[in-house]
Design a protein around this motif. Structure first.
Motif, short mmCIF file in Angstrom:
data_model
loop_
_atom_site.label_atom_id
_atom_site.label_comp_id
_atom_site.label_asym_id
_atom_site.label_seq_id
_atom_site.Cartn_x
_atom_site.Cartn_y
_atom_site.Cartn_z
N SER A 151 0.84 -1.21 0.00
CA SER A 151 0.00 0.00 0.00
C SER A 151 0.87 1.26 0.00
O SER A 151 0.40 2.33 -0.31
CB SER A 151 -0.86 0.01 1.27
OG SER A 151 0.01 -0.07 2.39
N ASP A 152 2.15 1.16 0.29
CA ASP A 152 2.97 2.37 0.35
C ASP A 152 3.59 2.65 -1.01
O ASP A 152 3.46 1.88 -1.94
CB ASP A 152 4.09 2.15 1.38
CG ASP A 152 4.74 0.80 1.16
OD1 ASP A 152 4.38 -0.15 1.88
OD2 ASP A 152 5.51 0.68 0.20
N SER A 153 4.28 3.80 -1.12
CA SER A 153 4.73 4.21 -2.46
C SER A 153 5.89 3.37 -2.98
O SER A 153 6.30 3.51 -4.10
CB SER A 153 5.14 5.68 -2.43
OG SER A 153 6.18 5.86 -1.50
N SER A 154 6.41 2.46 -2.14
CA SER A 154 7.45 1.57 -2.69
C SER A 154 6.79 0.41 -3.43
O SER A 154 7.44 -0.50 -3.90
CB SER A 154 8.31 1.01 -1.55
OG SER A 154 7.51 0.15 -0.74
N SER A 155 5.46 0.45 -3.51
CA SER A 155 4.74 -0.67 -4.10
C SER A 155 4.82 -0.58 -5.64
O SER A 155 5.46 0.31 -6.16
CB SER A 155 3.28 -0.61 -3.63
OG SER A 155 2.67 0.58 -4.08
N PRO A 156 4.15 -1.49 -6.35
CA PRO A 156 4.36 -1.64 -7.79
C PRO A 156 4.34 -0.35 -8.59
O PRO A 156 3.67 0.60 -8.26
CB PRO A 156 3.18 -2.53 -8.21
CG PRO A 156 2.88 -3.34 -7.01
CD PRO A 156 3.18 -2.45 -5.84
N VAL A 157 5.13 -0.40 -9.64
CA VAL A 157 5.28 0.77 -10.50
C VAL A 157 4.91 0.34 -11.90
O VAL A 157 5.29 -0.71 -12.36
CB VAL A 157 6.76 1.23 -10.48
CG1 VAL A 157 6.98 2.32 -11.50
CG2 VAL A 157 7.15 1.67 -9.08
N VAL A 158 4.16 1.16 -12.61
CA VAL A 158 3.78 0.75 -13.96
C VAL A 158 4.65 1.44 -15.01
O VAL A 158 4.55 1.19 -16.18
CB VAL A 158 2.30 1.08 -14.24
CG1 VAL A 158 1.40 0.20 -13.39
CG2 VAL A 158 2.01 2.54 -14.00
N GLY A 159 5.54 2.36 -14.59
CA GLY A 159 6.41 2.97 -15.57
C GLY A 159 6.30 4.48 -15.52
O GLY A 159 6.13 5.05 -14.47
N ASN A 160 6.36 5.12 -16.68
CA ASN A 160 6.26 6.59 -16.76
C ASN A 160 7.23 7.26 -15.80
O ASN A 160 6.83 8.02 -14.91
CB ASN A 160 4.83 7.05 -16.43
CG ASN A 160 3.84 6.51 -17.46
OD1 ASN A 160 4.25 6.20 -18.58
ND2 ASN A 160 2.60 6.37 -17.07
N VAL A 161 8.50 6.96 -15.94
CA VAL A 161 9.52 7.54 -15.08
C VAL A 161 9.74 9.00 -15.45
O VAL A 161 9.83 9.35 -16.64
CB VAL A 161 10.85 6.77 -15.24
CG1 VAL A 161 11.93 7.39 -14.36
CG2 VAL A 161 10.67 5.30 -14.90
N ASP A 162 9.80 9.86 -14.42
CA ASP A 162 10.17 11.27 -14.65
C ASP A 162 11.69 11.30 -14.80
O ASP A 162 12.43 11.52 -13.84
CB ASP A 162 9.70 12.13 -13.46
CG ASP A 162 9.98 13.62 -13.72
OD1 ASP A 162 9.35 14.45 -13.03
OD2 ASP A 162 10.84 13.92 -14.59
N THR A 163 12.13 11.03 -16.02
CA THR A 163 13.56 10.86 -16.29
C THR A 163 14.37 12.08 -15.90
O THR A 163 15.45 11.96 -15.31
CB THR A 163 13.77 10.55 -17.79
OG1 THR A 163 12.96 9.41 -18.14
CG2 THR A 163 15.22 10.24 -18.10
N GLU A 164 13.85 13.25 -16.22
CA GLU A 164 14.62 14.48 -15.93
C GLU A 164 14.77 14.67 -14.42
O GLU A 164 15.86 14.96 -13.93
CB GLU A 164 13.95 15.70 -16.56
CG GLU A 164 14.72 17.01 -16.31
CD GLU A 164 16.25 16.86 -16.44
OE1 GLU A 164 16.71 16.16 -17.36
OE2 GLU A 164 16.99 17.42 -15.58
N ALA A 165 13.72 14.43 -13.67
CA ALA A 165 13.82 14.62 -12.21
C ALA A 165 14.79 13.61 -11.61
O ALA A 165 15.59 13.94 -10.73
CB ALA A 165 12.43 14.48 -11.58
N CYS A 166 14.75 12.38 -12.09
CA CYS A 166 15.65 11.36 -11.57
C CYS A 166 17.10 11.68 -11.94
O CYS A 166 18.01 11.60 -11.11
CB CYS A 166 15.26 9.98 -12.11
SG CYS A 166 16.21 8.63 -11.40
N SER A 167 17.30 12.11 -13.18
CA SER A 167 18.65 12.48 -13.63
C SER A 167 19.18 13.68 -12.84
O SER A 167 20.36 13.74 -12.50
CB SER A 167 18.65 12.80 -15.12
OG SER A 167 18.27 11.66 -15.86
N GLU A 168 18.28 14.60 -12.52
CA GLU A 168 18.71 15.78 -11.75
C GLU A 168 19.11 15.38 -10.33
O GLU A 168 20.09 15.89 -9.78
CB GLU A 168 17.55 16.81 -11.71
CG GLU A 168 17.99 18.23 -11.35
CD GLU A 168 18.24 18.43 -9.86
OE1 GLU A 168 17.54 17.76 -9.06
OE2 GLU A 168 19.13 19.21 -9.50
N CYS A 169 18.41 14.41 -9.78
CA CYS A 169 18.78 13.91 -8.44
C CYS A 169 20.16 13.27 -8.49
O CYS A 169 20.99 13.50 -7.61
CB CYS A 169 17.73 12.90 -7.96
SG CYS A 169 17.96 12.35 -6.26
#
Ligand SMILES: O=C(CO)[C@@H](O)[C@H](O)COP(=O)(O)O
Ligand SMILES: [Fe+2]
Length: 248
Positions: free
Chosen positions: A115-133
Motif C-alpha cells: 500500500s505504500d509508495s514503494s509498491s508496484p510501479v507501472v512505468g512513466n519515469v520522470d527521467t529528468e527529475a531522476c537524472s537531476e537527483c
C-alpha cells in the motif's frame, strides 16, 4: 561447498553490513563489530515512514557516526519519498554513497502489492527529475546508487545505468530486516549483468550464505546482509561464507 560458477568479469565481491536489526542503543560498537568481521562497508537503512511503512533514522545519526568510523565507507539506503531533499544533509553528515529508489520518480500504478509508495510501479519515469537527483548527488561528491523494489521492472533503470555507480535490486519488499529472500528477483540481476559487465550490482534483503550462490550466479557482486551478520555469534565466518562462493 563447491565454488559457485559466477558471472565472468563481474567486479569484485563486496559485503555491506546492514545495521538496521542491530542493537541501535550500541550502534557505534555494532558498526565496529561488523567492520572487524570483514564487512567492506556499512549499509545504513534510512526510512521515512512514507515510502515504506517504517521509520528509522536520518542524517543526524550519520553525522554522529562519521567521526567514530574513520575510513569506513557509509552507504545510506534512502527509502524515502523525497530522495533529493536529503542529498545535501547526508553529504554534510559524511555519507559516502547515496542509494535512492526509482519509485518516487515513477507514476505509481494500481497494480496491487504493497500500500505504500514503494509498491508496484507501472512505468512513466520522470527521467529528468531522476537524472537531476543523480547530478545533485554527484555535485555533493557522493557515489550514486539507484534501487528498485521487487515489483518495479528492471528495464526502467536501464536509461540511468551509465550515470550511476551501482544498481540495487531489492530482494525483499523494502521496510524491514529479517525478511525472506526473494529468489524471483534473480532474473533482474542477470538481465543487468548480461548488459553491464562491470557494473556494481547490489542485492539487499534476506541475503544469507544459504542463498548467496543464487546471487553470485545471477551476477550480483555487492551483497547487503543484515540479520545473517548481526545475529550471528561469528559474523566473520558469515562474511567468509558469503565471499567463498565467488572464489574461482
Ligand atoms: O533495505 C533493507 C530493508 O528494507 C535491507 O537493508 C534489510 O534491512 C537487510 O537486512 P536483512 O534482510 O539482511 O536482515
Ligand atoms: Fe537496505
Amino acid at each position: 561447498m563447491q565454488p559457485q560458477q559466477c558471472q565472468p568479469h563481474s567486479p569484485p565481491v563486496k559485503v555491506a553490513a546492514s545495521i538496521l536489526n542491530s542493537d541501535l542503543a550500541e550502534l557505534h560498537s555494532e558498526c565496529n563489530r561488523m567492520i572487524s568481521a570483514g564487512s567492506d562497508f556499512l549499509h545504513l537503512d534510512v526510512m521515512d515512514g512514507h515510502f515504506v511503512p517504517n521509520l528509522t533514522f536520518g542524517h543526524p545519526v550519520v553525522q554522529c557516526l562519521r567521526p567514530k568510523l574513520p575510513g569506513v565507507l557509509l552507504e545510506v539506503h534512502m527509502m524515502v519519498s523525497k530522495p533529493r531533499q536529503w542529498v545535501q544533509p547526508m553529504a554534510s553528515a559524511g555519507a559516502n554513497q547515496y542509494t535512492f529508489h526509482l519509485e518516487p520518480f515513477c507514476q505509481i500504478g494500481s497494480t496491487g502489492g504493497g500500500s505504500d509508495s514503494s509498491s508496484p510501479v507501472v512505468g512513466n519515469v520522470d527521467t529528468e527529475a531522476c537524472s537531476e537527483c543523480i547530478r545533485h548527488i554527484r555535485e555533493n561528491r557522493m557515489r550514486v546508487g539507484l534501487g528498485i523494489s521487487p515489483d518495479t521492472p528492471v528495464h526502467l533503470v536501464f536509461p540511468f545505468v551509465e550515470s550511476v555507480d551501482q544498481i540495487l535490486v531489492m530482494t525483499v519488499h523494502p521496510g524491514f530486516g529479517g525478511q525472506s529472500f526473494m529468489s524471483d528477483m534473480m532474473p533482474k540481476v542477470k538481465s543487468l549483468r548480461d548488459r553491464y559487465a562491470t557494473l556494481d550490482i547490489e542485492v539487499d534483503g534476506g541475503v544469507t550464505p544459504d542463498n548467496v550462490a543464487q546471487c553470485a550466479s545471477a551476477g550480483a557482486n555487492v551483497l547487503v546482509s543484515g540479520t545473517a551478520l548481526i545475529k550471528s555469534p561469528d559474523p566473520a565466518a558469515v562474511v567468509a561464507r558469503l565471499k567463498s562462493v565467488y572464489k574461482s
